[in-house]
Design a protein around this motif. Sequence first.
Motif, PDB file in Angstrom:
ATOM      1  N   GLN A 235      38.288  44.196  -0.333  1.00 20.22           N
ATOM      2  CA  GLN A 235      38.617  45.042  -1.481  1.00 20.22           C
ATOM      3  C   GLN A 235      38.612  46.523  -1.118  1.00 20.22           C
ATOM      4  OE1 GLN A 235      36.059  44.023  -4.802  1.00 20.22           O
ATOM      5  NE2 GLN A 235      36.298  41.833  -4.430  1.00 20.22           N
ATOM      6  N   ARG A 236      37.677  46.935  -0.251  1.00 18.47           N
ATOM      7  CA  ARG A 236      37.564  48.343   0.146  1.00 18.47           C
ATOM      8  C   ARG A 236      37.341  48.421   1.658  1.00 18.47           C
ATOM      9  NH1 ARG A 236      36.601  51.942  -4.049  1.00 18.47           N
ATOM     10  NH2 ARG A 236      36.333  50.989  -6.125  1.00 18.47           N
ATOM     11  N   PRO A 237      38.400  48.256   2.442  1.00 19.99           N
ATOM     12  CA  PRO A 237      38.243  48.152   3.896  1.00 19.99           C
ATOM     13  C   PRO A 237      37.725  49.421   4.570  1.00 19.99           C
ATOM     14  CG  PRO A 237      40.557  48.245   3.263  1.00 19.99           C
ATOM     15  CD  PRO A 237      39.783  48.069   2.006  1.00 19.99           C
ATOM     16  N   THR A 238      37.800  50.562   3.914  1.00 21.87           N
ATOM     17  CA  THR A 238      37.318  51.800   4.546  1.00 21.87           C
ATOM     18  C   THR A 238      35.923  52.203   4.067  1.00 21.87           C
ATOM     19  OG1 THR A 238      38.364  53.202   2.850  1.00 21.87           O
ATOM     20  CG2 THR A 238      39.689  52.643   4.805  1.00 21.87           C
ATOM     21  N   ASP A 239      35.283  51.344   3.269  1.00 23.20           N
ATOM     22  CA  ASP A 239      33.940  51.677   2.768  1.00 23.20           C
ATOM     23  C   ASP A 239      32.826  51.254   3.733  1.00 23.20           C
ATOM     24  OD1 ASP A 239      34.950  52.887   0.573  1.00 23.20           O
ATOM     25  OD2 ASP A 239      34.100  51.503  -0.899  1.00 23.20           O
ATOM     26  N   GLY A 240      33.163  50.476   4.738  1.00 20.69           N
ATOM     27  CA  GLY A 240      32.169  50.140   5.767  1.00 20.69           C
ATOM     28  C   GLY A 240      31.183  49.056   5.390  1.00 20.69           C
ATOM     29  N   TYR A 241      31.615  48.100   4.562  1.00 20.62           N
ATOM     30  CA  TYR A 241      30.664  47.065   4.138  1.00 20.62           C
ATOM     31  C   TYR A 241      30.223  46.158   5.289  1.00 20.62           C
ATOM     32  CZ  TYR A 241      30.933  48.283  -0.770  1.00 20.62           C
ATOM     33  OH  TYR A 241      30.808  48.942  -1.970  1.00 20.62           O
ATOM     34  N   ARG A 242      31.092  45.945   6.258  1.00 18.80           N
ATOM     35  CA  ARG A 242      30.670  45.119   7.396  1.00 18.80           C
ATOM     36  C   ARG A 242      29.519  45.768   8.158  1.00 18.80           C
ATOM     37  NH1 ARG A 242      36.583  43.224   9.757  1.00 18.80           N
ATOM     38  NH2 ARG A 242      36.836  41.337   8.468  1.00 18.80           N
ATOM     39  N   PRO A 243      29.677  46.998   8.662  1.00 22.04           N
ATOM     40  CA  PRO A 243      28.546  47.603   9.391  1.00 22.04           C
ATOM     41  C   PRO A 243      27.340  47.880   8.504  1.00 22.04           C
ATOM     42  CG  PRO A 243      30.350  49.180   9.137  1.00 22.04           C
ATOM     43  CD  PRO A 243      30.884  47.845   8.737  1.00 22.04           C
ATOM     44  N   ILE A 244      27.556  48.122   7.207  1.00 26.34           N
ATOM     45  CA  ILE A 244      26.409  48.306   6.305  1.00 26.34           C
ATOM     46  C   ILE A 244      25.578  47.023   6.264  1.00 26.34           C
ATOM     47  CG2 ILE A 244      25.763  48.556   3.878  1.00 26.34           C
ATOM     48  CD1 ILE A 244      28.060  50.589   3.611  1.00 26.34           C
ATOM     49  N   ALA A 245      26.264  45.885   6.245  1.00 23.62           N
ATOM     50  CA  ALA A 245      25.558  44.598   6.270  1.00 23.62           C
ATOM     51  C   ALA A 245      24.920  44.365   7.634  1.00 23.62           C
ATOM     52  CB  ALA A 245      26.527  43.468   5.941  1.00 23.62           C
ATOM     53  N   TRP A 246      25.676  44.568   8.700  1.00 28.61           N
ATOM     54  CA  TRP A 246      25.191  44.265  10.051  1.00 28.61           C
ATOM     55  C   TRP A 246      23.969  45.096  10.440  1.00 28.61           C
ATOM     56  CZ3 TRP A 246      30.781  44.924  12.333  1.00 28.61           C
ATOM     57  CH2 TRP A 246      31.543  43.799  11.992  1.00 28.61           C
ATOM     58  N   PHE A 285      31.850  54.115  13.740  1.00 23.61           N
ATOM     59  CA  PHE A 285      32.886  53.422  12.957  1.00 23.61           C
ATOM     60  C   PHE A 285      33.804  54.470  12.325  1.00 23.61           C
ATOM     61  CE2 PHE A 285      29.268  50.598  13.237  1.00 23.61           C
ATOM     62  CZ  PHE A 285      29.842  49.366  13.540  1.00 23.61           C
ATOM     63  N   PRO A 286      34.728  55.025  13.125  1.00 25.32           N
ATOM     64  CA  PRO A 286      35.596  56.111  12.620  1.00 25.32           C
ATOM     65  C   PRO A 286      36.507  55.673  11.483  1.00 25.32           C
ATOM     66  CG  PRO A 286      36.328  55.327  14.781  1.00 25.32           C
ATOM     67  CD  PRO A 286      34.984  54.711  14.527  1.00 25.32           C
ATOM     68  N   GLU A 287      36.729  54.360  11.320  1.00 29.69           N
ATOM     69  CA  GLU A 287      37.592  53.887  10.238  1.00 29.69           C
ATOM     70  C   GLU A 287      36.923  53.989   8.867  1.00 29.69           C
ATOM     71  OE1 GLU A 287      35.266  50.261  11.670  1.00 29.69           O
ATOM     72  OE2 GLU A 287      36.169  52.076  12.525  1.00 29.69           O
ATOM     73  N   VAL A 288      35.613  54.164   8.842  1.00 26.28           N
ATOM     74  CA  VAL A 288      34.887  54.251   7.579  1.00 26.28           C
ATOM     75  C   VAL A 288      35.031  55.659   7.004  1.00 26.28           C
ATOM     76  CG1 VAL A 288      32.644  54.052   6.452  1.00 26.28           C
ATOM     77  CG2 VAL A 288      33.248  52.486   8.300  1.00 26.28           C
ATOM     78  N   ARG A 289      35.347  55.731   5.726  1.00 30.10           N
ATOM     79  CA  ARG A 289      35.529  57.003   5.046  1.00 30.10           C
ATOM     80  C   ARG A 289      34.376  57.255   4.072  1.00 30.10           C
ATOM     81  NH1 ARG A 289      38.420  57.274   8.652  1.00 30.10           N
ATOM     82  NH2 ARG A 289      40.713  57.420   8.684  1.00 30.10           N
ATOM     83  N   GLY A 290      34.081  58.548   3.889  1.00 27.63           N
ATOM     84  CA  GLY A 290      33.032  58.920   2.943  1.00 27.63           C
ATOM     85  C   GLY A 290      31.663  58.449   3.401  1.00 27.63           C
ATOM     86  N   VAL A 291      31.156  59.043   4.479  1.00 27.75           N
ATOM     87  CA  VAL A 291      29.903  58.563   5.066  1.00 27.75           C
ATOM     88  C   VAL A 291      28.727  59.498   4.742  1.00 27.75           C
ATOM     89  CG1 VAL A 291      30.948  57.224   6.927  1.00 27.75           C
ATOM     90  CG2 VAL A 291      30.554  59.679   7.241  1.00 27.75           C
ATOM     91  N   SER A 292      28.761  60.134   3.609  1.00 27.52           N
ATOM     92  CA  SER A 292      27.598  60.922   3.192  1.00 27.52           C
ATOM     93  C   SER A 292      26.473  59.968   2.794  1.00 27.52           C
ATOM     94  CB  SER A 292      27.963  61.821   2.005  1.00 27.52           C
ATOM     95  OG  SER A 292      28.261  61.024   0.865  1.00 27.52           O
ATOM     96  N   ARG A 293      25.275  60.467   2.826  1.00 20.48           N
ATOM     97  CA  ARG A 293      24.139  59.612   2.486  1.00 20.48           C
ATOM     98  C   ARG A 293      24.230  59.033   1.070  1.00 20.48           C
ATOM     99  NH1 ARG A 293      19.957  58.996  -0.016  1.00 20.48           N
ATOM    100  NH2 ARG A 293      18.580  60.548  -0.589  1.00 20.48           N
ATOM    101  N   PRO A 294      24.592  59.821   0.036  1.00 27.58           N
ATOM    102  CA  PRO A 294      24.699  59.229  -1.309  1.00 27.58           C
ATOM    103  C   PRO A 294      25.755  58.115  -1.375  1.00 27.58           C
ATOM    104  CG  PRO A 294      24.561  61.615  -1.457  1.00 27.58           C
ATOM    105  CD  PRO A 294      24.752  61.293  -0.004  1.00 27.58           C
ATOM    106  N   SER A 295      26.879  58.287  -0.659  1.00 25.56           N
ATOM    107  CA  SER A 295      27.927  57.260  -0.688  1.00 25.56           C
ATOM    108  C   SER A 295      27.434  55.974  -0.033  1.00 25.56           C
ATOM    109  CB  SER A 295      29.176  57.768   0.038  1.00 25.56           C
ATOM    110  OG  SER A 295      29.730  58.880  -0.639  1.00 25.56           O
ATOM    111  N   ILE A 296      26.771  56.097   1.113  1.00 28.38           N
ATOM    112  CA  ILE A 296      26.257  54.916   1.812  1.00 28.38           C
ATOM    113  C   ILE A 296      25.164  54.246   0.995  1.00 28.38           C
ATOM    114  CG2 ILE A 296      25.069  54.123   3.894  1.00 28.38           C
ATOM    115  CD1 ILE A 296      28.054  54.877   4.227  1.00 28.38           C
ATOM    116  N   LEU A 297      24.337  55.059   0.331  1.00 34.42           N
ATOM    117  CA  LEU A 297      23.277  54.516  -0.525  1.00 34.42           C
ATOM    118  C   LEU A 297      23.869  53.640  -1.621  1.00 34.42           C
ATOM    119  CD1 LEU A 297      20.403  54.323  -1.729  1.00 34.42           C
ATOM    120  CD2 LEU A 297      20.834  56.542  -2.834  1.00 34.42           C
ATOM    121  N   ARG A 298      24.930  54.123  -2.296  1.00 34.76           N
ATOM    122  CA  ARG A 298      25.547  53.349  -3.381  1.00 34.76           C
ATOM    123  C   ARG A 298      26.133  52.035  -2.860  1.00 34.76           C
ATOM    124  NH1 ARG A 298      27.361  58.490  -4.943  1.00 34.76           N
ATOM    125  NH2 ARG A 298      29.382  58.122  -3.944  1.00 34.76           N
ATOM    126  N   ARG A 299      26.821  52.099  -1.725  1.00 35.63           N
ATOM    127  CA  ARG A 299      27.449  50.882  -1.180  1.00 35.63           C
ATOM    128  C   ARG A 299      26.394  49.883  -0.715  1.00 35.63           C
ATOM    129  NH1 ARG A 299      31.592  54.469   2.547  1.00 35.63           N
ATOM    130  NH2 ARG A 299      32.434  55.690   0.810  1.00 35.63           N
TER     131      ARG A 299
END
Length: 320
Positions: A235-246, A285-299
């Motif tokens: 659904q959101r390929p640039t949000d980095g859900y794979r590495p966030i999980a890994w 992971f250069p393909e991930v967009r919006g890598v600020s701490r608040p954005s990563i926290l929400r995801r």
Amino acid sequence: MAAARRQIVDRLPLALCHYSSGDSAALRSGQLPRAVRIFISQLPVTERALAQSRENDLIDYILTDVEDEVGRTVDLLDLCRLLPSPTLDELSNCFPWALGLKRNPEWKRMRIADYLRSMLALGVELPSSAIKALGTEGESVFKFNEVYYATSRRRLELSWRDFRMQQELGRRFVCLIDDEESVAAEAFDYGVIAQGRALREVASDRDLHGAVALTMIGRRLGSELTALMESAHTQRPTDGYRPIAWHNVFWELVSEYEALQPPIEIHDPYCERDQDLADHLKSNFPEVRGVSRPSILRRRRRLQEQCDNRIRNCLLEQLA
């Protein structure tokens, strides 16, 4: 396996130790008491009197330890039968390791492989699925000689050390002699000990089935949690859900739901803090967009909440 467990309770103690009757109700004979007495005679003078006063207790302690260890090898055979198409990691996770054992997962996996390889070398029949799981791993290093295991110098040293720690016995010992009491008055009720061993056998059997049931739930959850991650990624390929999980969420799940051990993918390093996770994604992971701490926290929270809910619902379904 019931017959094997019964032999552990009924026959193994007699192979190691014989109990004498009469006035000296606590007097023992057999290979284990003989080995214990030789071991005690070689202790430093500061420990010898203490060990002599607790000789029978020490014999019981070693005997129980040997019974438990032999019982665990029978448990392993049971697990090979109960778990359909097991992996070595699953067998290791379900195996009833001794309490307080401090070994990493890789050591435990290799121990299971060595157990199975040794059983095959001795002609023990294993299910084909267990042999397949073993593959080429493990070495035939165990002879499963209960008498040698119980009476070896190393076993006696470790048992004496652990016995003293458990009983909180120091090196100094004061002996009070009361002539009004006979030695027989302080003897154990061996019928009670035998009942205790039987109860441990029943409890062990229940625990194995529980561990297998949890492992089967974990297998199911492994694919479902991975599907949740992949759905979020699609659904959101640039949000980095794979590495966030890994690198975070799946690490947390494996730790929090240790008994389930869902087969989910985790990668080093484990990024515990959201800022560390954001920095790692930005660097790797250069393909991930919006890598600020608040954005990563929400995801991260979104994915973790979805996974937690799925696990809880699955457990509730199984309990129902």
